[in-house]
Design a protein around this motif. Structure first.
Motif, short mmCIF file in Angstrom:
data_model
loop_
_atom_site.label_atom_id
_atom_site.label_comp_id
_atom_site.label_asym_id
_atom_site.label_seq_id
_atom_site.Cartn_x
_atom_site.Cartn_y
_atom_site.Cartn_z
N TRP A 80 0.83 -1.21 0.00
CA TRP A 80 0.00 0.00 0.00
C TRP A 80 0.86 1.26 0.00
O TRP A 80 0.49 2.27 -0.61
N GLY A 81 2.01 1.20 0.66
CA GLY A 81 2.92 2.34 0.60
C GLY A 81 3.43 2.58 -0.80
O GLY A 81 3.49 3.73 -1.27
N GLY A 82 3.78 1.51 -1.50
CA GLY A 82 4.24 1.63 -2.89
C GLY A 82 3.16 2.13 -3.82
O GLY A 82 3.41 2.94 -4.72
N THR A 83 1.95 1.65 -3.59
CA THR A 83 0.82 2.11 -4.43
C THR A 83 0.56 3.59 -4.21
O THR A 83 0.37 4.35 -5.17
N LEU A 84 0.57 4.03 -2.94
CA LEU A 84 0.36 5.44 -2.64
C LEU A 84 1.45 6.29 -3.27
O LEU A 84 1.17 7.33 -3.88
N MET A 85 2.69 5.87 -3.14
CA MET A 85 3.79 6.61 -3.72
C MET A 85 3.65 6.73 -5.24
O MET A 85 3.85 7.80 -5.82
N VAL A 87 0.89 6.57 -7.11
CA VAL A 87 -0.23 7.45 -7.47
C VAL A 87 0.16 8.92 -7.28
O VAL A 87 -0.15 9.77 -8.11
N MET A 88 0.88 9.21 -6.19
CA MET A 88 1.30 10.60 -5.95
C MET A 88 2.31 11.07 -6.99
O MET A 88 2.28 12.23 -7.41
N LEU A 89 3.19 10.20 -7.42
CA LEU A 89 4.13 10.56 -8.49
C LEU A 89 3.38 10.87 -9.78
O LEU A 89 3.74 11.79 -10.52
N LEU A 110 4.64 9.92 2.83
CA LEU A 110 3.98 8.90 3.65
C LEU A 110 4.18 7.52 3.04
O LEU A 110 4.56 6.57 3.74
N GLY A 111 3.93 7.40 1.75
CA GLY A 111 4.11 6.12 1.07
C GLY A 111 5.55 5.64 1.12
O GLY A 111 5.83 4.47 1.40
N PHE A 174 4.76 1.38 -11.24
CA PHE A 174 3.59 0.50 -11.21
C PHE A 174 3.94 -0.95 -11.55
O PHE A 174 3.53 -1.87 -10.82
N PRO A 175 4.71 -1.21 -12.62
CA PRO A 175 5.06 -2.61 -12.89
C PRO A 175 5.90 -3.24 -11.78
O PRO A 175 5.76 -4.44 -11.51
#
Length: 198
Positions: A80-85, A87-89, A110-111, A174-175
């Motif tokens: 979830w941290g990676g996903t948040l990061m 999306v923010m990028l 945060l991510g 993402f990948p």
């Protein structure tokens, strides 16, 4: 069916993959800062706001991780941290006001903070007898990423706008996150990963 040793190897591989995403996300701001300053016409006193917001997000991740420890698995935190990061990028690549950009920086921090702290903790759980050696490998991967990324970004910036480059970074992460999920056999709904809980 995989035995315990094979599962552990798979978890370790997925963890190393996730560190690549952290290195990419954390190294981008330093390269992009000059372009961001020009785009938003920032004054000298405002130039450090982005880094401060990222640091604030990372601190919030540390505090939140302490409060939620034991309720959510470490692999789930990393996902979830990676996903948040990511999306923010991606949002950084859009034409948003500077105030919103700072909020995005905080969420990205945060991510990143979640990923960074729980990658080390998950590694220690997986190989407690060789955790020092494993942390050295993690930091080595992070360091190589930190060295190589600026070179790649400078080349991209020579032919693209900084917002376009942020979008490219997001779609490159993402990948990596997907590979992390696949390697780890992540179960999104249950905050459980292959039976390993944190």
């Amino acid at each position: 069916m995989m035995d315990r040793a094979q599962k552990k190897k798979l978890y370790l591989t997925s963890l190393m993959v996730s560190v690549v995403a952290t290195a990419i996300g954390s190294g981008a701001m330093g390269v992009m800062l000059s372009s961001i300053i020009d785009a938003y016409d920032l004054q000298t006193a405002q130039e450090g706001y982005t880094s401060s917001c990222i640091s604030a997000g990372a601190l919030a991740a540390l505090l939140g991780g302490i409060l939620l420890r034991g309720r959510v698995s470490k692999p789930a935190f990393i996902f979830w941290g990676g996903t948040l990061m990511s999306v923010m990028l991606l949002l950084k690549g859009t034409a948003i006001p500077f105030g919103v950009f700072l909020a995005v920086c905080t969420a990205m921090g945060l991510g990143m903070g979640v990923m960074d702290s729980f990658q080390s903790a998950f590694l220690a759980d997986l190989i407690p007898e060789r955790s020092a050696q494993g942390l050295g490998v993690l930091h080595g991967i992070f360091g190589v990423g930190g060295f190589a990324l600026p070179l790649a970004l400078h080349r991209l910036l020579a032919g693209h706008g900084w917002r376009q480059v942020y979008v490219m970074i997001a779609f490159s992460i993402f990948p990596v996150i997907i590979v992390y999920i696949l390697l780890s056999r992540f179960i999104v709904s249950g905050v459980v990963l292959g039976g390993v809980k944190g």
